[in-house]
Structures are given as structure tokens and as C-alpha cells.
Design an enzyme around this catalytic site. Structure first.
Site, PDB file in Angstrom:
ATOM      1  N   ASP A  34      -3.027   9.371  -5.288  1.00 46.55           N
ATOM      2  CA  ASP A  34      -4.226   8.600  -4.983  1.00 46.55           C
ATOM      3  C   ASP A  34      -4.802   7.946  -6.244  1.00 46.55           C
ATOM      4  OD1 ASP A  34      -6.531   7.661  -3.749  1.00 46.55           O
ATOM      5  OD2 ASP A  34      -6.793   9.475  -2.574  1.00 46.55           O
ATOM      6  N   ASP A  35      -4.910   6.622  -6.241  1.00 48.35           N
ATOM      7  CA  ASP A  35      -5.503   5.869  -7.357  1.00 48.35           C
ATOM      8  C   ASP A  35      -4.685   5.945  -8.637  1.00 48.35           C
ATOM      9  OD1 ASP A  35      -7.490   5.338  -5.555  1.00 48.35           O
ATOM     10  OD2 ASP A  35      -9.137   6.071  -6.788  1.00 48.35           O
ATOM     11  N   CYS A  73      -7.355   3.108  -0.149  1.00 48.79           N
ATOM     12  CA  CYS A  73      -6.889   4.349   0.479  1.00 48.79           C
ATOM     13  C   CYS A  73      -6.549   4.267   1.963  1.00 48.79           C
ATOM     14  CB  CYS A  73      -7.933   5.441   0.299  1.00 48.79           C
ATOM     15  SG  CYS A  73      -8.346   5.829  -1.409  1.00 48.79           S
ATOM     16  N   ARG A  77      -2.858   4.275   3.981  1.00 49.02           N
ATOM     17  CA  ARG A  77      -2.385   5.450   4.723  1.00 49.02           C
ATOM     18  C   ARG A  77      -2.072   5.094   6.178  1.00 49.02           C
ATOM     19  NH1 ARG A  77      -3.698   9.746   1.131  1.00 49.02           N
ATOM     20  NH2 ARG A  77      -4.555   8.626  -0.657  1.00 49.02           N
ATOM     21  N   LYS A 130      -4.508  14.978   1.791  1.00 48.66           N
ATOM     22  CA  LYS A 130      -5.541  14.051   2.258  1.00 48.66           C
ATOM     23  C   LYS A 130      -5.102  13.334   3.537  1.00 48.66           C
ATOM     24  CE  LYS A 130      -7.929   9.855   0.611  1.00 48.66           C
ATOM     25  NZ  LYS A 130      -8.296   9.074  -0.586  1.00 48.66           N
ATOM     26  N   HIS A 132      -7.635  10.914   5.973  1.00 53.41           N
ATOM     27  CA  HIS A 132      -8.372   9.664   5.780  1.00 53.41           C
ATOM     28  C   HIS A 132      -7.982   8.547   6.755  1.00 53.41           C
ATOM     29  CE1 HIS A 132     -10.380   6.760   2.667  1.00 53.41           C
ATOM     30  NE2 HIS A 132     -11.232   7.194   3.594  1.00 53.41           N
ATOM     31  N   HIS A 219      -7.509  10.693  -7.960  1.00 59.04           N
ATOM     32  CA  HIS A 219      -8.744  10.093  -7.449  1.00 59.04           C
ATOM     33  C   HIS A 219      -9.955  10.821  -8.029  1.00 59.04           C
ATOM     34  CE1 HIS A 219     -11.785   9.000  -4.408  1.00 59.04           C
ATOM     35  NE2 HIS A 219     -10.962   8.067  -3.954  1.00 59.04           N
ATOM     36  N   ASP A 325      -1.131   5.101  -3.455  1.00 56.58           N
ATOM     37  CA  ASP A 325      -1.776   4.362  -2.364  1.00 56.58           C
ATOM     38  C   ASP A 325      -2.383   3.042  -2.802  1.00 56.58           C
ATOM     39  OD1 ASP A 325      -3.917   5.437  -3.764  1.00 56.58           O
ATOM     40  OD2 ASP A 325      -5.025   6.072  -1.990  1.00 56.58           O
ATOM     41  N   ASN A 326      -2.648   2.897  -4.088  1.00 55.71           N
ATOM     42  CA  ASN A 326      -3.191   1.642  -4.626  1.00 55.71           C
ATOM     43  C   ASN A 326      -3.174   1.738  -6.144  1.00 55.71           C
ATOM     44  OD1 ASN A 326      -5.904   3.083  -3.057  1.00 55.71           O
ATOM     45  ND2 ASN A 326      -5.879   3.070  -5.302  1.00 55.71           N
ATOM     46  N   LYS A 370      -7.635  -1.572  -8.128  1.00 57.17           N
ATOM     47  CA  LYS A 370      -7.737  -1.139  -6.734  1.00 57.17           C
ATOM     48  C   LYS A 370      -8.676  -2.048  -5.931  1.00 57.17           C
ATOM     49  CE  LYS A 370      -9.741   2.886  -4.266  1.00 57.17           C
ATOM     50  NZ  LYS A 370     -10.259   4.255  -4.471  1.00 57.17           N
TER      51      LYS A 370
END
Length: 530
Positions: A34-35, A73, A77, A130, A132, A219, A325-326, A370
Site C-alpha cells: 500500500d502506497d 487504494c 483493489r 486490507k 477496502h 501506508h 496499489d498506487n 498517488k
């Protein structure tokens, strides 16, 4: 009578052979972080990070120069889990309901999840991490095909529990039941150990498995075990300006960024490292130490999962895919202090997040951050490891997208993707299987249609070498880049090629209509969400 016995024998033989064939299908481990920026791991230029497990996966597997996500995010996903563009899956904005089918804020049932399809194909299905993509109970992982689930539901979570069981800081669920993270326990470790426990449980199923391992690191909040943070003491004294260039040079040398292309133009909003005071430099070094420690701990976790696979004698028949994810998160210096902070950055009571300064380094050599359709927002590291079939120590141009992962995994799993579930029509998959690309000398996906993005009014189209970008805050004035020559997106050539701009804009309008995308100005008028 004899004929009946023969038919029964043939049926039993067919069933047995089918079962044996299924047992030979590969297991799947899909790892999402994540991130994480493009060069925030060693195989993509971030040699300041200690990521030996990812380095080994890269050396024994295939990396892409160009692999695209959805810049943020929840939409990422949604696409990863369904193989659909985010709007088609119901998550064109985020996990909030804006009152339209493309923006309902949870996965619709016309878009089947990886877990639903693979479960139907005879796989055990597991998630740890996660979610989301749906907040309500009937939208949780266990209700969307995952037989074993450990997760938090929303978009972010503390990495430490600092409250009691009656009011947890970290609301977690194991197979739909509340789970309390013990004080002092680091969430990345818990996500890992829960996944490993599920893998050991799954042994009794006598089936191949699909594990979706969705880490929330790195993240915000920036939190990590202090012993990991101290490993990076002094590593970042050179500052973000020098390291950004070093990452670019490493990326070119390793082949994940094209030779001869320049790094993206420096973000003018980021203060020069050498103009900071001594105390400011110490503070910002500490923040990046914590970020590196978070990534380090994820790499250790991947090592633990790989060790478990080896113990279970499943390592040689398991596909491992790793991506982010980004891109790394941008932001200004006003965000370095928050009212939630009660401790030094990195410790359980802290609540800091990445800012543009280190994130520009994290996304190096790419542009922006992002939640943005420039390459730094949508370009992810992408590693595929499967020695039985995937070429080793290879870097391909790739030009893959999240929409390609579902058809790729269904290809490996021999899983049929249905056109209907009862009377419910199922959305067809827009992506392409990457399997042939991964085990042949092909260098990139051959796709007949462009790739598209829309998030909060920001748009992009990628078709061949051309990429069209338009930003909502700039009135969606078109920008055009030749990515084959300028992946840093330094030279806007829209004025030189108006016919290309016109063609890509027309293609975008058609895609938007087919996927339920609406003018963001209308959403802003009718929504409190920004």
C-alpha cells in the site's frame, strides 16, 4: 448391465484424472502493498532498502517496466479483485456511496471476485490484510468468496493497538468475528502469521490455494518496530535530492527504466535538502527511516511465507505476484504534525504520513504522486515468480494493467469465467492474460484497445506509445506524452499532434459511456466527498 459398469468405471476414471489434474494446478500468492513508490524496493532502484526476498523473487522471475494501477487504494483493489475497470465494478470513486451504480462504493455482484471464480474452480481461497472494497457486513471478504479471512475493512489502520478490547484502535476480523490485536504486536506481523496459519489449515483441503496477502504497509501512519527503524540510522543523511537521482540511475542500470530517457523534472514545491536546518534534516531522516523499516518488515514477511511454502512442499508449484496499489503519497509540509501524535514518529502513538519530499524519491524516476494519472501515480513495481514457467531475471516492457491479472490467474488455474450466475449477467473481462508474455520472448502486451483511467475528474488514456492526461483542477486541458521516449512526462506534445489528442479523447468518451463514468463536476455538486 456390463455396459452400465463400463460407464461407471469410465466416469470414475474421468473424475479421478480430473482430480489429479487439478492437484497439479499452481497455487497462487497475490501480494499487494500500500502506497509503495515505483523505486521503493531494491529490484526497482531502491537499494537503500533491505529487501532480499523481493530481490530474489526478481532475480528468479520477471519484472515489468510498465505496469499500471488505478492511482489510489479502493479503485485499485476493486479492479485487482474483479478484473474490471473500477467504475464497472461499482467503485469509480472510493468506498463511499455517491448514489450511482458506477460509484456505489462496494463491489457489485455483476463483477465476480478472484475468490469467487477460483473457489468455483476448486481452489481454497484465503485473504489476510486490507479489504477496502465494501464496508457493510454483506460486502466483506467471507461474503465475496474467501473461505478463510483475516482483515480490517476500511482503508487505513494503526499498526499497533493502543486501546483495550472494548474500544479497539485496530478493528480486525477473523472469519467475520472480531479479533483483538495484542498490545505490542505489530500488524504486519499479525497479517503474515494469520496467512501462514491459514496455509497450514488449508493443507487438509487437498486442493490448490489462492492467497491474497494485502499488507497495509507502508501506508500511513508511519509506524514500525524500533529495531527495524534503527537499522536505517544514517542511511538518509544524503537527503531526498541526491537519493532521487541515485534511484533513477539504479533503475536504468537494472533495466526497469529505459536507457537514454531523463528523470522526471523535479517537483518545485519540494524544498532543497541542503537548505534545511540541521534539526529539520534529522527529523526528516527519522521519517524516512520509519518508512524503510515498514518496507523491510514486509520483505521479511514475504520471506516467512516463502519458508512456509517450502516446509509444506508447495514452493515449486506456487505463483507469486507482487505489486503496489498506487504510487507514493504526495502532500505538503503542513501535514507533518497532526493532533493524533503523542509520540515520536514511528512509535505506536505517532500518526505521521509521507510527504512529497521523500515520495518524489519513492516514485523516482517517474512524475507526481498517488491519486494522480501521471506515471508516478499509476506506475507500480510488478514482479512475477514461478520458476516452472516464468522466465528468470528478465525485465520486459510489459505495459500491463490490473485488468490483466484476473485473466492471467484464471489461465494458470484453468478456471472458467462465467457469463452468467443464475439469471445475473456477469461483466466480461476487459483484460488480457499475461501468461504467454511471461514464458516467451515477447516483450509487451499486444492489446487492441487503449487503457483508461478516471479518478475524481483526472483522466488518462494510454494507447501504444501515446498517453493523454487531463487534470480536473486545470480544466481538463489535454496533455500528450510519448511514453516510449519520455516516461518522465517532461515534454507535453499535445500542440504538435492535435489529431492524436482528438483520437484519444474520442476513445475516452466511448469508454466512459460504456463504464458509467460521469462528469466529476456533477458528483462534486451532489456529494460531500472530495
Amino acid at each position: 448391465m456390463k455396459t452400465i459398469y463400463i460407464l461407471i468405471a469410465l466416469c470414475l476414471s474421468w473424475t479421478l484424472n480430473r482430480s489429479i489434474a487439478q492437484d497439479k494446478r499452481p497455487n497462487i500468492v497475490l501480494i499487494l502493498v500500500d502506497d509503495l513508490g515505483f523505486s521503493d524496493i531494491a529490484p526497482y532502484g531502491g537499494t537503500d532498502f533491505h529487501t532480499p526476498n523481493l530481490t530474489e523473487l526478481a532475480k528468479q522471475g520477471t519484472r515489468f517496466q510498465e505496469f499500471y494501477n488505478n492511482s489510489i487504494c479502493a479503485p485499485t483493489r476493486a479492479t485487482l479483485l474483479t478484473g474490471q475497470y473500477a467504475h464497472r465494478a461499482g467503485m469509480g470513486y472510493f468506498n463511499v456511496n455517491l448514489g450511482l451504480p458506477a460509484y456505489q462504493g462496494f463491489l457489485n455482484h455483476e463483477s465476480l471476485t478472484l475468490a469467487e471464480v477460483l473457489k468455483g474452480a476448486g481452489y481454497s481461497t484465503i485473504i489476510s490484510g486490507k479489504w477496502h472494497v465494501g464496508d457493510d457486513y454483506d460486502q466483506w471478504p467471507a461474503q465475496r468468496g474467501f473461505e478463510r479471512s483475516f482483515n480490517f475493512v476500511g482503508g487505513a489502520s494503526n499498526f499497533y493497538e493502543i486501546n483495550g478490547p472494548e474500544n479497539p484502535t485496530v478493528p480486525l476480523y477473523r472469519n467475520n468475528k472480531p479479533f483483538y490485536l495484542q498490545r505490542g504486536r505489530y500488524l504486519t506481523d499479525e497479517i503474515t502469521d494469520q496467512a501462514i496459519g491459514f496455509l497450514r489449515e488449508q493443507e487438509q483441503d487437498k486442493k490448490p490455494f489462492f492467497l491474497y496477502l494485502a499488507f497495509n504497509a507502508p501506508h500511513w501512519p508511519l509506524q514500525a518496530p524500533e529495531e527495524e527503524t534503527q537499522k536505517y540510522k544514517g542511511v538518509y543523511r544524503q537527503g531526498w535530492d541526491s537519493l532521487r537521482v541515485k534511484r533513477y540511475e539504479n533503475a536504468v542500470q537494472s533495466g526497469v527504466f529505459p536507457k537514454g530517457q531523463p528523470i522526471s523534472t523535479k517537483d518545485s514545491s519540494v524544498q532543497e535538502w541542503n537548505k534545511l536546518t540541521y534539526d529539520e534534516q534529522q527529523y526528516w531522516q527519522r521519517r524516512q527511516q520509519v518508512f524503510a523499516a515498514m518496507v523491510d518488515r514486509v520483505d521479511q514477511s514475504i520471506g516467512k511465507v516463502r519458508k512456509t511454502l517450502k516446509e509444506l512442499k508447495k514452493d515449486k508449484n506456487t505463483i507469486i505476484i507482487f505489486l503496489s496499489d498506487n504510487g507514493a503519497q504526495g502532500g505538503d509540509r503542513n501535514r507533518i504534525y497532526t493532533s493524533r501524535n503523542t509520540e515520536t514518529v514511528g512509535l505506536p502513538g505517532s500518526y505521521d504520513m509521507q510527504n512529497s519530499n521523500w515520495s518524489q524519491t519513492g516514485n523516482s524516476p517517474l512524475r507526481s504522486y498517488k491519486d494522480n494519472p501521471y506515471e508516478g501515480g499509476i506506475g507500480a513495481p510488478f514482479i512475477v515468480w514461478f520458476p516452472k514457467e516464468v522466465k528468470a531475471n528478465v525485465v520486459k516492457k510489459g505495459t500491463g494493467h490490473l485488468i490483466d491479472i484476473a485473466p492471467t490467474l484464471y489461465d494458470f488455474a484453468q478456471a472458467k469465467y462465467p457469463s452468467k450466475e443464475g439469471n445475473l449477467p456477469i461483466n466480461p473481462l476487459p483484460g488480457i492474460s499475461l501468461r504467454a508474455l511471461l514464458h516467451t520472448d515477447k516483450n509487451q502486451v499486444e492489446r487492441p484497445t487503449p487503457l483508461f483511467w478516471e479518478r475524481a475528474g483526472n483522466k488518462a488514456v494510454r494507447y501504444g506509445k501515446w498517453k493523454l492526461v487531463s487534470l480536473f483542477k486545470e480544466g481538463n486541458k489535454p496533455q500528450l506524452y510519448n511514453i516510449d521516449a519520455d516516461r518522465g512526462e517532461n515534454n507535453n506534445v499535445a500542440d504538435q499532434y492535435p489529431e492524436i489528442v482528438e483520437d484519444l479523447e474520442a476513445r475516452y468518451k466511448l469508454w466512459a459511456k460504456e463504464n458509467g463514468v460521469v462528469d466529476y463536476k456533477l458528483l462534486k455538486i451532489n456529494s460531500q466527498f472530495r
